[in-house]
Design a protein around this motif. Structure first.
Motif, PDB file in Angstrom:
ATOM      1  N   HIS A 118      78.495  -8.492  -3.293  1.00  0.00           N
ATOM      2  CA  HIS A 118      77.684  -9.734  -4.279  1.00  0.00           C
ATOM      3  C   HIS A 118      78.886 -10.489  -3.984  1.00  0.00           C
ATOM      4  O   HIS A 118      80.502 -10.326  -3.285  1.00  0.00           O
ATOM      5  N   HIS A 120      80.517 -12.733  -5.917  1.00  0.00           N
ATOM      6  CA  HIS A 120      81.544 -13.673  -7.295  1.00  0.00           C
ATOM      7  C   HIS A 120      82.924 -12.776  -7.044  1.00  0.00           C
ATOM      8  O   HIS A 120      83.381 -11.786  -6.089  1.00  0.00           O
ATOM      9  N   ASP A 122      85.594 -11.745  -8.319  1.00  0.00           N
ATOM     10  CA  ASP A 122      86.607  -9.709  -8.261  1.00  0.00           C
ATOM     11  C   ASP A 122      85.840  -9.271  -7.958  1.00  0.00           C
ATOM     12  O   ASP A 122      85.572  -7.725  -7.413  1.00  0.00           O
ATOM     13  N   HIS A 123      84.945  -9.220  -6.761  1.00  0.00           N
ATOM     14  CA  HIS A 123      84.397  -8.644  -5.237  1.00  0.00           C
ATOM     15  C   HIS A 123      84.488  -9.037  -3.752  1.00  0.00           C
ATOM     16  O   HIS A 123      84.658  -8.466  -3.541  1.00  0.00           O
ATOM     17  N   HIS A 208      71.744  -9.631 -10.541  1.00  0.00           N
ATOM     18  CA  HIS A 208      72.852 -10.204 -11.098  1.00  0.00           C
ATOM     19  C   HIS A 208      73.762 -11.319 -10.588  1.00  0.00           C
ATOM     20  O   HIS A 208      74.174 -12.259 -11.320  1.00  0.00           O
ATOM     21  N   ASP A 229      77.409  -5.312  -9.416  1.00  0.00           N
ATOM     22  CA  ASP A 229      78.401  -4.943 -10.849  1.00  0.00           C
ATOM     23  C   ASP A 229      76.338  -4.578 -10.938  1.00  0.00           C
ATOM     24  O   ASP A 229      75.775  -6.022 -11.889  1.00  0.00           O
TER      25      ASP A 229
HETATM   26 ZN   LIG Z   1      79.626 -10.292 -10.657  1.00  0.00          ZN
END
Ligand SMILES: [Zn+2]
Length: 297
Positions: A118, A120, A122-123, A208, A229
């Motif tokens: 995904h 976000h 931190d990815h 998520h 996540d």
């Molecule tokens: Zn996430």
């Protein structure tokens, strides 16, 4: 366990942060001291620290290698990203990610494909790096494969809300690789590769985020599942219905998490959850009406 070999597929954990603590409220609003106490027999202070009211977490990617192809899954936080609304990853200056990549015998040029469960912050962070004041792709030879639903969702938000979307990550870590012509947009059940060396494919795991996908790696009748996540912390094995604060659709996230945990426990698929310290390659077993890490049962 840091390396998993299934058939010709080799999967390595690639750490940016192997372990750190976060306030419980960053992840779980509903976790109680009783919940922590009930799980203290199998989750030590590296995972649950009731005295500091914090929990242990990791930021880790995976590298999948087969048949001469090298795939990076989820590129963690990245360096120099301005995240005033996500302080644990604000303006990082860590050498760990690229050093650990080098430790696997790889340089950024060796990555052929980048997959993100995904979008976000931190990815997607290492998708780009700062050079002369500009965000440029870190992996110059890679195709970056994004689920179209996830990308479209954030692109429409970006058009309305501007560069603050996802703490700034869409603007500094996703758009630059798209604008460089290095991105491909695929369906949520896309097959990335298949053949004698094994199969790597996506499957939908929404909740998520809008277009969250899992990454399946299969070879020789074995399977490993990168869950992104859909699962953040092993306490969720005991409490599948515990809501994670950033889940976009909490009910759907619970349904997805429960389905994936049951799949891993019942089918023997390896669980690859990069936010879980020390056990980011694990197997699950059923425990009463919930789950445990296999070796800890
Ligand atoms: Zn996430």
């Amino acid at each position: 366990m840091k390396t998993l070999q299934i058939g010709e597929l080799r999967i390595d954990v690639l750490s940016e942060t192997e372990h750190c603590y976060m306030p419980v409220s960053f992840l779980f609003n509903d976790l109680t001291r009783e919940d922590m106490a009930r799980n203290s027999d199998w989750l030590d202070s590296a995972f649950l620290d009731p005295s500091g009211w914090q929990i242990g977490i990791a930021f880790q990617a995976y590298v999948i290698r087969t048949g001469g192809l090298t795939i990076l899954v989820d590129s963690c936080n990245g360096n120099h990203k301005q995240r005033p609304t996500a302080l644990w990853q604000d303006n990082l200056r860590s050498t760990a990610f690229l050093e650990n990549l080098s430790g696997l015998g790889l340089q950024p040029e060796d990555i052929d494909i980048v997959l993100c469960t995904h979008l976000h912050c931190d990815h997607v962070g290492w998708n780009t790096r700062l050079e002369n004041g500009r965000w440029i792709p870190t992996f110059p030879n890679a195709r970056h494969i994004f689920n179209r639903d996830e990308y479209d969702h954030y692109f429409s938000r970006y058009e309305k809300e501007g560069s603050s979307v996802n703490h700034g990550a869409f603007a500094d870590s996703v758009l630059p690789v798209v604008e460089a012509g290095m991105a491909d947009f695929v369906a949520k059940d896309h097959t990335v590769l298949s053949g004698t060396g094994g199969e790597v494919s996506l499957s939908p795991s929404p909740g998520h985020s809008y277009g969250h996908v899992c990454i399946h790696a299969r070879a020789d009748n074995e399977e490993a599942l990168v869950v992104g996540d859909a699962l953040h912390h092993p306490i969720q094995l005991d409490m599948p219905k515990l809501r994670m604060r950033a889940d976009l659709n909490p009910e759907q996230a619970i349904e997805t998490r429960s389905r994936l945990m049951a799949h891993c426990a019942d089918q023997g698929a390896w669980l690859l959850a990069g936010h879980i310290p020390h056990h980011s390659i694990a197997q699950l077993v059923r425990y009463e009406d919930r789950f445990r890490l296999a070796h800890q049962n």
